[in-house]
Design a protein around this motif. Structure first.
Motif, short mmCIF file in Angstrom:
data_model
loop_
_atom_site.label_atom_id
_atom_site.label_comp_id
_atom_site.label_asym_id
_atom_site.label_seq_id
_atom_site.Cartn_x
_atom_site.Cartn_y
_atom_site.Cartn_z
N ALA A 116 57.99 32.77 28.97
CA ALA A 116 57.80 32.50 27.73
C ALA A 116 58.59 31.58 27.28
N VAL A 117 59.26 30.60 27.76
CA VAL A 117 59.46 29.39 28.01
C VAL A 117 58.30 27.98 27.64
N MET A 118 57.57 28.36 28.84
CA MET A 118 56.34 27.41 29.29
C MET A 118 55.19 28.22 28.56
N ASP A 119 54.97 29.35 28.03
CA ASP A 119 54.16 29.67 27.30
C ASP A 119 52.35 30.25 28.43
N ARG A 120 53.41 31.39 29.32
CA ARG A 120 52.21 31.09 29.92
C ARG A 120 50.61 30.64 30.70
N PRO A 121 52.31 29.50 31.48
CA PRO A 121 51.62 28.28 32.87
C PRO A 121 50.75 28.50 33.58
N ALA A 148 69.90 21.03 33.66
CA ALA A 148 70.48 21.93 33.44
C ALA A 148 69.68 23.42 32.77
N GLY A 149 68.16 23.24 32.75
CA GLY A 149 67.68 24.08 31.92
C GLY A 149 67.20 24.73 33.13
N PRO A 150 66.16 24.02 34.20
CA PRO A 150 66.59 25.39 35.11
C PRO A 150 67.92 26.07 35.45
N LEU A 151 69.13 25.71 35.50
CA LEU A 151 70.15 26.41 36.10
C LEU A 151 70.57 27.42 35.19
N LEU A 152 70.54 26.90 33.83
CA LEU A 152 70.35 27.86 32.89
C LEU A 152 69.91 29.25 33.31
N LEU A 153 68.12 28.97 33.39
CA LEU A 153 67.56 30.61 34.19
C LEU A 153 67.92 31.13 35.23
N ASP A 154 68.46 30.14 36.60
CA ASP A 154 69.39 30.90 37.89
C ASP A 154 70.39 31.37 37.26
N ILE A 155 71.10 31.27 36.61
CA ILE A 155 72.59 31.88 35.46
C ILE A 155 71.89 33.18 35.07
N LEU A 156 70.95 32.77 34.24
CA LEU A 156 70.54 34.18 33.43
C LEU A 156 69.84 35.07 34.58
N LEU A 181 70.38 39.56 35.82
CA LEU A 181 69.75 41.22 36.08
C LEU A 181 69.53 41.69 36.78
N PRO A 182 69.51 42.70 37.32
CA PRO A 182 69.31 43.78 38.23
C PRO A 182 68.06 43.14 38.95
N ASP A 183 67.19 43.21 38.37
CA ASP A 183 65.87 42.52 39.73
C ASP A 183 65.88 41.11 39.21
N ASP A 184 66.26 40.03 40.06
CA ASP A 184 66.47 38.93 39.84
C ASP A 184 65.30 38.10 38.89
N TRP A 185 64.43 38.51 40.06
CA TRP A 185 62.82 37.78 39.80
C TRP A 185 62.50 38.17 38.73
N ARG A 186 62.73 38.90 37.48
CA ARG A 186 61.89 39.33 36.65
C ARG A 186 62.96 38.06 35.65
N ILE A 187 63.28 37.09 35.60
CA ILE A 187 63.67 35.76 35.39
C ILE A 187 62.03 35.40 34.61
N MET A 188 60.69 35.83 35.82
CA MET A 188 59.56 34.97 35.66
C MET A 188 59.10 35.47 34.39
N ALA A 226 64.07 31.89 23.59
CA ALA A 226 64.12 31.34 24.68
C ALA A 226 64.22 30.06 24.88
N ARG A 227 62.80 29.68 24.25
CA ARG A 227 62.38 27.78 24.68
C ARG A 227 63.79 27.39 23.90
N LEU A 228 64.28 27.61 22.49
CA LEU A 228 65.38 26.69 22.18
C LEU A 228 66.33 26.92 22.94
N ALA A 229 66.83 28.00 23.67
CA ALA A 229 67.95 27.67 24.59
C ALA A 229 68.07 27.12 25.83
N TYR A 230 66.67 27.31 25.81
CA TYR A 230 66.02 26.22 27.54
C TYR A 230 66.02 24.67 27.31
#
Length: 415
Positions: free
Chosen positions: A191-196, A167-175, A179-186, A153-157
């Motif tokens: 993972a990308v930011m190592d639980r900030p 484009a990084g935030p945009l990729l997350l928005d597209i992904l 999702l059935p529940d878009d808020w699960r993108i959290m 996931a970090r590599l894709a970002y």
């Protein structure tokens, strides 16, 4: 489906042929443009989205400028090819579409440019290779994240950020749109930011994802405070289901982000928890009053104490408006079963149910007596109220108890 019985001959044969062609065309289109398909639907105003006609117009433009590639894509849209992964021609067509949108001299894409921001759509299409690579992994990323998956996931970002700063935030928005529940993108963001921490995330380029969830929670609290019982059972259930969603969203943020009590999101989340519990408890407390209005009683005697329950008043036919309000309130209480304990208002819900059942049990006995004997009221009206009381007790207890009440009612009528 309506034309399934139409054969190759007859008046409807040509219509069936048109429908089959359109279905096949959309199947190919939706596979080739899969990364942006869910973006062409209704989404929140802060999320990336495009008008629904964008898909058909973009596909039409591709057919006019790259007919051979589109035919190749159609030929590769078979189960075997799709099982082996997306053919390269799919991404090639997305890149051609991005280039066409950015070229003002390419008239084939004029109709698409007139509907949306062409640069934003072009960037979404430019990210199609990355998006398509993430989609098969997305379910695992949000359900069973591991160190290896987090690294992917970090590599894709990072790859997205190399294309463009935003484009990084945009990729997350597209992904998130996939999702059935878009808020699960959290979970992916975590993972990308190592639980900030919430302080870090609130000031980062992806802060809008957390802010969006917190805003949605506030909107849901307002919904629960203001929804009308007059709108019936559906409104009550929807409000309770919204409360369930809020409880899941709160857990999602807490698990994905290191929340500090005095952090920007920590303080806000604490206030929201209290406000949600207060709103749900207030609306549950109103259920008893609504039940009293739907199942009216009369005092046993002139000397009865104020507040005494009395016996069922079975003179007039049930008031449909009052019944609808009670159904809404009771459905709200019943549907909160899934989240009340975890959200902190489980004991309040239990007390409300005890009061409601203490009201229903003697009422049902009173009405059964009138239905059997005709003493103390109209037996025909009593039968109607019995059915209503049975439907109410299905909310406060279960369907089995409601069925027992209905059987007793049937036996009373038969006697």
């Amino acid at each position: 489906m309506a034309l399934a019985g139409a054969g190759s001959q007859g008046a409807l044969a040509s219509v069936r042929g048109l429908v089959e062609d359109e279905t096949a065309n959309r199947f190919v289109r939706n596979n080739v443009l899969a990364p942006i398909v869910p973006l062409c639907a209704r989404r929140a105003s802060s999320q990336v989205s495009f008008p629904a006609p964008v898909l058909s117009r973009l596909w039409r433009a591709l057919k006019s400028v790259a007919a051979a590639r589109v035919e190749e894509a159609a030929a590769r849209c078979n189960p075997w090819d799709l099982e082996q992964g997306s053919p390269e021609v799919f991404d090639e067509l997305c890149k051609l579409a991005a280039a066409g949108l950015r070229d003002p001299e390419n008239a084939a894409f004029d109709s698409v440019r007139s509907l949306c921001d062409p640069e934003q759509l072009a960037l979404c299409l430019q990210l199609s290779t990355l998006t398509r690579g993430c989609l098969p992994k997305l379910a695992e990323w949000v359900s069973r994240m591991s160190d290896e998956r987090a690294a992917a996931a970090r590599l894709a970002y990072r790859d997205a950020c190399r294309i463009s700063e935003d484009a990084g935030p945009l990729l997350l928005d597209i992904l998130s749109a996939h999702l059935p529940d878009d808020w699960r993108i959290m979970r992916v963001i975590s993972a990308v930011m190592d639980r900030p921490s919430d302080r870090y995330l609130a000031s980062s380029e992806v802060s809008q994802f957390g802010e969006r969830i917190l805003t949605e929670i506030e909107e849901t609290i307002a919904l629960i405070e203001s929804f009308s019982f007059a709108d019936g059972e559906k409104a009550g259930r929807q409000a309770a289901q919204a409360a369930q969603k809020v409880q899941l969203q709160m857990v999602e943020i807490q698990q994905s982000v290191d929340i500090a009590k005095d952090g920007p999101w920590g303080k806000r989340l604490a206030r929201q928890k209290q406000a949600m519990a207060k709103a749900c408890e207030l609306r549950m407390d109103q259920a008893e009053k609504e039940l009293d209005k739907a199942l009216p009683t009369r005092p046993i005697s002139m000397l009865a104490k104020k507040g005494a329950r009395g016996v069922a008043k079975l003179i007039e036919a049930p008031d449909e408006a009052m019944i609808r309000r009670a159904q809404s309130a009771l459905a709200f209480v019943a549907e909160l079963r899934a989240c009340a304990d975890k959200a902190g208002y489980g004991s309040s819900r239990t007390k409300v149910l005890e009061k409601l059942n203490a009201r229903l049990d003697p009422y049902i006995e009173d009405v059964l007596h009138v239905a059997r004997t005709g003493e103390g009221g109209d037996s025909a009206v009593a039968v109607k109220y019995l059915d209503i009381a049975a439907s109410f007790i299905a909310y406060t207890r279960d369907d089995k108890t409601a069925e027992i009440v209905r059987r007793r009612a049937a036996a009373a009528i038969a006697a």
